[in-house]
Enzyme design. Structure first.
Site, mmCIF file in Angstrom:
data_model
loop_
_atom_site.group_PDB
_atom_site.id
_atom_site.type_symbol
_atom_site.label_atom_id
_atom_site.label_comp_id
_atom_site.label_asym_id
_atom_site.label_seq_id
_atom_site.Cartn_x
_atom_site.Cartn_y
_atom_site.Cartn_z
ATOM 1 N N ARG A 72 41.798 60.257 -0.597
ATOM 2 C CA ARG A 72 41.844 59.153 0.375
ATOM 3 C C ARG A 72 41.061 57.983 -0.206
ATOM 4 O O ARG A 72 39.850 58.083 -0.431
ATOM 5 C CB ARG A 72 41.229 59.584 1.699
ATOM 6 C CG ARG A 72 41.140 58.459 2.737
ATOM 7 C CD ARG A 72 40.070 58.751 3.784
ATOM 8 N NE ARG A 72 40.329 59.990 4.500
ATOM 9 C CZ ARG A 72 39.371 60.713 5.074
ATOM 10 N NH1 ARG A 72 38.101 60.356 4.974
ATOM 11 N NH2 ARG A 72 39.668 61.830 5.696
ATOM 12 N N GLU A 87 27.932 48.622 10.454
ATOM 13 C CA GLU A 87 27.985 48.809 9.004
ATOM 14 C C GLU A 87 28.448 47.556 8.278
ATOM 15 O O GLU A 87 27.902 47.157 7.265
ATOM 16 C CB GLU A 87 28.917 49.981 8.656
ATOM 17 C CG GLU A 87 28.230 51.315 8.727
ATOM 18 C CD GLU A 87 29.213 52.462 8.621
ATOM 19 O OE1 GLU A 87 30.439 52.205 8.627
ATOM 20 O OE2 GLU A 87 28.767 53.610 8.534
ATOM 21 N N ALA A 98 32.486 51.567 3.526
ATOM 22 C CA ALA A 98 31.814 51.009 4.693
ATOM 23 C C ALA A 98 30.306 50.911 4.544
ATOM 24 O O ALA A 98 29.645 50.276 5.359
ATOM 25 C CB ALA A 98 32.147 51.854 5.936
ATOM 26 N N LYS A 152 31.709 65.741 7.123
ATOM 27 C CA LYS A 152 30.761 64.900 6.412
ATOM 28 C C LYS A 152 29.708 65.784 5.733
ATOM 29 O O LYS A 152 29.149 66.688 6.370
ATOM 30 C CB LYS A 152 30.077 63.924 7.363
ATOM 31 C CG LYS A 152 30.934 62.725 7.735
ATOM 32 C CD LYS A 152 30.141 61.743 8.569
ATOM 33 C CE LYS A 152 30.871 60.411 8.649
ATOM 34 N NZ LYS A 152 32.248 60.537 9.164
ATOM 35 N N ASP A 162 34.680 63.699 3.838
ATOM 36 C CA ASP A 162 34.338 62.281 3.803
ATOM 37 C C ASP A 162 33.339 62.018 2.677
ATOM 38 O O ASP A 162 32.645 62.929 2.228
ATOM 39 C CB ASP A 162 33.719 61.845 5.131
ATOM 40 C CG ASP A 162 34.704 61.922 6.288
ATOM 41 O OD1 ASP A 162 35.915 61.984 6.033
ATOM 42 O OD2 ASP A 162 34.246 61.930 7.444
ATOM 43 N N MET A 163 33.268 60.762 2.267
ATOM 44 C CA MET A 163 32.255 60.356 1.295
ATOM 45 C C MET A 163 31.231 59.483 2.004
ATOM 46 O O MET A 163 31.590 58.552 2.729
ATOM 47 C CB MET A 163 32.892 59.592 0.134
ATOM 48 C CG MET A 163 31.931 59.281 -0.992
ATOM 49 S SD MET A 163 31.331 60.751 -1.879
ATOM 50 C CE MET A 163 32.781 61.175 -2.861
ATOM 51 N N GLN A 207 35.519 55.627 -2.510
ATOM 52 C CA GLN A 207 35.261 54.277 -2.021
ATOM 53 C C GLN A 207 35.449 53.234 -3.130
ATOM 54 O O GLN A 207 34.782 53.289 -4.164
ATOM 55 C CB GLN A 207 33.840 54.212 -1.459
ATOM 56 C CG GLN A 207 33.652 55.196 -0.303
ATOM 57 C CD GLN A 207 32.206 55.343 0.132
ATOM 58 O OE1 GLN A 207 31.847 54.903 1.207
ATOM 59 N NE2 GLN A 207 31.391 55.956 -0.683
#
Length: 279
Positions: free
Chosen positions: A158, A264, A163, A73, A107-108, A137
């Site tokens: 991905r 979330e 979220a 992250k 990750d985003m 996302q």
């Protein structure tokens, strides 16, 4: 000690426990993405320490026959301290991953981190020629433009629904709209993206749509799901010949992760409940 309800979603507190979990999942045909828990550090020490732990994890994975990789992250490795700190630690992890032939996902996080994350990923993905992956996302209105920018970047994308509770000015809020956009973005990836496609979804409808696209375009793909969510489906898909990766976090910051994952979105709370009671 991690209580039973959280241990459904967290692969232990140590790297050794996480690697043991990966081996157990590999035995069921499921590969594992390991994520050391931690985020939003505001001092350099913890960010550098977690980057060090990722380098050691990469070395540990490389020393085994495990089908496993890592995911980091941005805020965990220094983004909240400064772009330069994040970029330095991200590069250090990417160099170790490249040296040991271990795939490295990024990750985003929320929309305020998107630009710097994209910039850093694109630079490293082009430099290391495919050993990097990035999460994007679908709920963000900008994502189609971002995918067009990344269309010729080697590596993997991905696609997740998203979220984070983002403002309506920049994100789609209705579930039906997010689902519609997710399908459209999948169509785009199968049609235009040069790299690998990872479908980050527990939604049977999205997985079915993915399988249709894969047949139409004659392209490979992978399904990614969270540890503790629809694990029976993960094993069933793997047994059916689908490449399945489970995202498995670990570490002593398990409470923050579990609490955030549930709060979330209402959908996450429902997934957690279903996973615990087995429906």
């Amino acid at each position: 000690m991690i209580p039973p309800i959280a241990s459904n979603f967290v692969a232990g507190e140590s790297a050794t426990e996480a690697l043991d979990h990966a081996r157990a999942m590999n035995d069921d045909g499921v590969a594992v993405i390991l994520n050391l828990l931690g985020e939003h550090y505001h001092e350099r020490g913890p960010a550098d320490n977690d980057a060090d732990q990722y380098v050691r994890l990469i070395e540990d994975i490389a020393a085994t026959d495990l089908d496993a990789c890592i995911s980091v992250k941005p805020s965990q490795i220094g983004l909240d301290i400064g772009d330069d700190v994040f970029e330095e630690n991200y590069r250090r992890i990417a160099e170790a991953a490249d040296e040991h032939d271990v795939f490295c996902w990024c990750d985003m996080e929320d929309h305020e981190t998107t630009d710097v994350t994209l910039d850093a990923f694109e630079e490293l993905a082009r430099e290391f020629d495919g050993g990097m992956g990035l999460c994007v996302q679908a709920n963000l209105k900008r994502t189609r433009d971002d995918l067009e920018r990344l269309a010729d970047v080697p590596g993997k994308i991905r696609l997740v629904k998203g979220a984070y509770d983002e403002p309506a000015s920049i994100a789609y809020k209705k579930k039906s709209k997010v689902d519609e956009v997710y399908e459209d973005l999948l169509d785009y990836l199968f049609d235009a993206y040069v790299g690998g496609i990872a479908v980050g979804s527990h939604d049977p409808a999205m997985i079915a749509h993915t399988r249709e696209l894969a047949a139409e375009y004659d392209r490979e793909y992978e399904i990614q799901m969270l540890m503790g969510v629809r694990e029976d489906a993960q094993r069933e898909l793997a047994a059916d010949g689908v490449e399945v990766w489970q995202y498995a976090p670990y570490g002593d910051k398990w409470f923050q992760y579990f609490y955030r994952r549930v709060r979330e979105r209402k959908e996450n709370a429902l997934f957690a409940l279903r996973a615990v009671i087995g429906i």
